[in-house]
Design a protein around this motif. Sequence first.
Motif, mmCIF file in Angstrom:
data_model
loop_
_atom_site.group_PDB
_atom_site.id
_atom_site.type_symbol
_atom_site.label_atom_id
_atom_site.label_comp_id
_atom_site.label_asym_id
_atom_site.label_seq_id
_atom_site.Cartn_x
_atom_site.Cartn_y
_atom_site.Cartn_z
ATOM 1 N N TRP A 1 70.736 16.813 43.383
ATOM 2 C CA TRP A 1 69.424 16.869 42.743
ATOM 3 C C TRP A 1 68.313 17.053 43.763
ATOM 4 N N SER B 1 63.604 16.804 43.879
ATOM 5 C CA SER B 1 62.336 16.574 43.204
ATOM 6 C C SER B 1 61.238 17.166 44.067
ATOM 7 N N THR C 1 59.532 14.597 38.609
ATOM 8 C CA THR C 1 60.581 15.404 37.993
ATOM 9 C C THR C 1 61.856 15.315 38.832
ATOM 10 N N ASN D 1 65.409 17.652 39.194
ATOM 11 C CA ASN D 1 66.171 18.844 38.812
ATOM 12 C C ASN D 1 67.499 18.842 39.547
ATOM 13 N N THR E 1 69.047 24.033 31.332
ATOM 14 C CA THR E 1 69.693 23.126 32.275
ATOM 15 C C THR E 1 69.077 21.743 32.133
ATOM 16 N N SER F 1 67.334 18.360 32.944
ATOM 17 C CA SER F 1 66.439 17.918 34.011
ATOM 18 C C SER F 1 65.587 16.778 33.465
ATOM 19 N N THR G 1 61.925 15.806 33.119
ATOM 20 C CA THR G 1 60.577 16.348 33.236
ATOM 21 C C THR G 1 59.578 15.205 33.382
#
Length: 120
Positions: free
Chosen positions: A20, A22, A54, A56, A104, A106, A108
């Motif tokens: 991941w 951010s 966030t 991702n 995808t 994630s 937010t």
Amino acid sequence: MWENLEGLPTVKQTSRGNAWFSKDMAESDEGEMKPTFGCKCGASDWRPAMSHPTINFRKEFLDVHPDFAGRVSKLQVNLVNDKTKKMQWDAKYDLQRFLKPGDTPSLTETNPAIPDSGTQ
């Protein structure tokens, strides 16, 4: 770009997540802390924030785990202050609740935490 930052806490990423990233959680080679996530309200006032950084998932991770998007359901986030050992962010999020087909997963900025899922 940002003004009146004196007194805000700073966050520095000390290690890179393999799965991941951010862009707004901490100072790093991938982004910077968004000042709106800091608070000048004192060390004893840690109310839940209206928004949060966030998170991702890296394309490389998703490529190696093509079934991940279908398997992931929830994300538990724990952010601890290395100096004070105080938990600053502890919540669980439902990544599927607002996910559109084909998107995808994630976290937010405005995904709500699952009620009573953590201390923050």
